[in-house]
Design a protein around this motif. Structure first.
Motif, PDB file in Angstrom:
ATOM      1  N   ARG A  23       0.834  -1.194   0.000  1.00  0.00           N
ATOM      2  CA  ARG A  23       0.000   0.000   0.000  1.00  0.00           C
ATOM      3  C   ARG A  23       0.877   1.254   0.000  1.00  0.00           C
ATOM      4  O   ARG A  23       1.969   1.259   0.540  1.00  0.00           O
ATOM      5  CB  ARG A  23      -0.918   0.032   1.224  1.00  0.00           C
ATOM      6  CG  ARG A  23      -1.894  -1.142   1.300  1.00  0.00           C
ATOM      7  CD  ARG A  23      -2.636  -1.120   2.631  1.00  0.00           C
ATOM      8  NE  ARG A  23      -3.575  -2.212   2.767  1.00  0.00           N
ATOM      9  CZ  ARG A  23      -4.867  -2.157   2.448  1.00  0.00           C
ATOM     10  NH1 ARG A  23      -5.350  -1.016   1.958  1.00  0.00           N
ATOM     11  NH2 ARG A  23      -5.655  -3.191   2.611  1.00  0.00           N
ATOM     12  N   GLU A  24       0.364   2.294  -0.587  1.00  0.00           N
ATOM     13  CA  GLU A  24       1.027   3.597  -0.556  1.00  0.00           C
ATOM     14  C   GLU A  24       0.039   4.633  -0.044  1.00  0.00           C
ATOM     15  O   GLU A  24      -1.081   4.737  -0.544  1.00  0.00           O
ATOM     16  CB  GLU A  24       1.519   3.989  -1.951  1.00  0.00           C
ATOM     17  CG  GLU A  24       2.652   3.126  -2.489  1.00  0.00           C
ATOM     18  CD  GLU A  24       3.966   3.306  -1.721  1.00  0.00           C
ATOM     19  OE1 GLU A  24       4.105   4.338  -1.025  1.00  0.00           O
ATOM     20  OE2 GLU A  24       4.811   2.411  -1.811  1.00  0.00           O
ATOM     21  N   PRO A  25       0.426   5.437   0.954  1.00  0.00           N
ATOM     22  CA  PRO A  25       1.692   5.340   1.680  1.00  0.00           C
ATOM     23  C   PRO A  25       1.666   4.194   2.690  1.00  0.00           C
ATOM     24  O   PRO A  25       0.589   3.688   3.033  1.00  0.00           O
ATOM     25  CB  PRO A  25       1.770   6.688   2.402  1.00  0.00           C
ATOM     26  CG  PRO A  25       0.329   7.031   2.656  1.00  0.00           C
ATOM     27  CD  PRO A  25      -0.424   6.543   1.451  1.00  0.00           C
TER      28      PRO A  25
END
Length: 252
Positions: A189-191
């Motif tokens: 996942r980002e962030p």
């Protein structure tokens, strides 16, 4: 030994691949144990993002049918939330499964309101989440707590409520000898919001057993670069990392 006990399938409607697709991927990646833990249905309510109750029998039968065909040990599990009103249901499931994984995506408040951790209004909600996780741990029905630090996905700054919630869950896990999961899906996942270093550094001061779980939603994620990253990070923090939640011949 390479193993993963946090595996979803297309039955939950937000993952991809059949049970056999995941087994093939696990064999290709060199795993010796694979546990399926798709999102559990409830018998009378569809809470969403999970298999229909009507598919539970087929799910378990599919895993059983693969056990003799592939060179690894397979385990039947489900990831499920703890709701006190379903106590009899958990007992029934445990009679058919190898394990339950606690994934407390939502929980009940004292007034009966169902609250979702992903839509927390403030870090005050984390204290209620921690209470729910602790109550679940104390039942003794769960093999491990999946992503206990998932609350940090909301992006609130770490404060006294976060600290207190972490202390509560860690103390309860230590007291009940409960395994905590260091979740690799956060690295996809980002962030990056979890695994949260502050939470796990507190765990590193204990002897709590920690399993690294892929939380895979595609077969390619059974053991990918995120799993390698998570395993390296967990060991670098000095966590008491274990390879498996099962010892001996526990697969049915």
């Amino acid at each position: 030994m390479k193993a993963n006990f946090h595996t979803h399938t297309q039955r939950c409607f937000h993952a991809f691949g059949t049970e056999e697709d995941y087994v093939k991927a696990a064999v290709s990646a060199g795993l010796s144990q694979l546990g399926f833990s798709d999102h559990a249905p409830f018998p009378d309510t569809d809470f969403g993002y999970r298999m229909p109750f009507s598919e539970l029998d087929d799910y378990l039968a599919a895993i059983d049918s693969l056990k003799e065909s592939y060179p690894l040990r397979l385990f039947k599990g489900l990831e499920i939330e703890y709701l006190p009103t379903y106590r009899d249901y958990y007992q029934t499931l445990l009679g058919r499964l190898d394990y339950l994984a606690l994934g407390e995506h939502f929980y009940l408040m004292p007034d009966g309101e169902r609250r979702t951790i992903f839509s927390a209004k403030s870090t005050q909600d984390y204290l209620d989440y921690a209470c729910a996780v602790c109550e679940a741990i104390q039942t003794g029905w769960f093999a491990f707590v999946a992503h206990p630090d998932v609350m940090m996905i909301n992006g609130f700054a770490w404060d006294n409520n976060c600290q207190k919630a972490a202390e509560m869950m860690i103390a309860c896990a230590a007291e009940q000898n409960m395994v905590l999961e260091f979740n690799a899906n956060g690295y996809r996942r980002e962030p990056l919001t979890y695994p949260d270093r502050r939470f796990w550094e507190m765990v590193s001061d204990t002897n709590i057993r920690v399993i690294v779980g892929s939380d895979c939603h595609t077969p390619e994620q059974v053991w990918d670069s995120s799993m390698e990253t998570a395993l390296h990070a967990a060991k670098a923090m000095g966590l008491n990392v274990i390879d498996t939640i099962f010892e001996g011949e526990n697969a049915r």
